[in-house]
Design a protein around this motif. Structure first.
Motif, PDB file in Angstrom:
ATOM      1  N   VAL A   6       0.869  -1.176   0.000  1.00 27.36           N
ATOM      2  CA  VAL A   6       0.000   0.000   0.000  1.00 27.36           C
ATOM      3  C   VAL A   6       0.906   1.226   0.000  1.00 27.36           C
ATOM      4  CG1 VAL A   6      -1.793   1.253   1.250  1.00 27.36           C
ATOM      5  CG2 VAL A   6      -1.790  -1.252   1.239  1.00 27.36           C
ATOM      6  N   TYR A   7       0.695   2.106  -0.963  1.00 28.95           N
ATOM      7  CA  TYR A   7       1.517   3.311  -1.129  1.00 28.95           C
ATOM      8  C   TYR A   7       0.726   4.561  -0.791  1.00 28.95           C
ATOM      9  CZ  TYR A   7       4.832   0.437  -3.745  1.00 28.95           C
ATOM     10  OH  TYR A   7       5.734  -0.516  -4.116  1.00 28.95           O
ATOM     11  N   GLN A   8       1.441   5.611  -0.394  1.00 29.98           N
ATOM     12  CA  GLN A   8       0.841   6.919  -0.143  1.00 29.98           C
ATOM     13  C   GLN A   8       1.539   7.944  -1.029  1.00 29.98           C
ATOM     14  OE1 GLN A   8       1.581   8.578   3.725  1.00 29.98           O
ATOM     15  NE2 GLN A   8      -0.121   9.974   3.565  1.00 29.98           N
ATOM     16  N   PRO A   9       0.782   8.712  -1.820  1.00 27.30           N
ATOM     17  CA  PRO A   9       1.408   9.751  -2.631  1.00 27.30           C
ATOM     18  C   PRO A   9       2.082  10.800  -1.742  1.00 27.30           C
ATOM     19  CG  PRO A   9      -0.932   9.520  -3.168  1.00 27.30           C
ATOM     20  CD  PRO A   9      -0.659   8.660  -1.986  1.00 27.30           C
ATOM     21  N   THR A  10       3.229  11.257  -2.157  1.00 29.31           N
ATOM     22  CA  THR A  10       3.962  12.272  -1.406  1.00 29.31           C
ATOM     23  C   THR A  10       4.051  13.529  -2.262  1.00 29.31           C
ATOM     24  OG1 THR A  10       5.258  10.503  -0.412  1.00 29.31           O
ATOM     25  CG2 THR A  10       6.116  12.728  -0.164  1.00 29.31           C
ATOM     26  N   PRO A  11       3.533  14.657  -1.779  1.00 29.20           N
ATOM     27  CA  PRO A  11       3.598  15.892  -2.556  1.00 29.20           C
ATOM     28  C   PRO A  11       5.051  16.271  -2.878  1.00 29.20           C
ATOM     29  CG  PRO A  11       2.150  16.162  -0.664  1.00 29.20           C
ATOM     30  CD  PRO A  11       2.842  14.842  -0.509  1.00 29.20           C
ATOM     31  N   GLY A  12       5.282  16.636  -4.118  1.00 28.03           N
ATOM     32  CA  GLY A  12       6.612  17.037  -4.549  1.00 28.03           C
ATOM     33  C   GLY A  12       7.526  15.885  -4.916  1.00 28.03           C
ATOM     34  N   GLN A  13       7.058  14.665  -4.796  1.00 25.16           N
ATOM     35  CA  GLN A  13       7.862  13.486  -5.128  1.00 25.16           C
ATOM     36  C   GLN A  13       7.250  12.789  -6.344  1.00 25.16           C
ATOM     37  OE1 GLN A  13      10.642  12.283  -3.442  1.00 25.16           O
ATOM     38  NE2 GLN A  13      10.609  14.042  -2.066  1.00 25.16           N
TER      39      GLN A  13
END
Length: 54
Positions: A6-13
């Motif tokens: 399970v992944y979480q989007p990271t702002p700026g990445q």
């Protein structure tokens, strides 16, 4: 059983951050487990006497 990450989007990445791994027989089962975990529901999985899942 298969491992589903399970992944979480990271702002700026460009790449999402991995949060945790769920082990299930199918993608649908993994999605149901994650939805229950997020909702805070109790999850009961069948386990045989030798410790292996059915």
């Amino acid at each position: 059983m298969q491992a589903f990450i399970v992944y979480q989007p990271t702002p700026g990445q460009n790449f999402p951050k991995p949060l945790f791994t769920v082990y299930a027989r199918s993608l649908e089962a993994a999605r149901a487990l994650v939805a229950a975990m997020i909702a805070g529901k109790t999850i009961i999985l069948p386990v045989s006497r030798d410790g292996a899942g059915r």
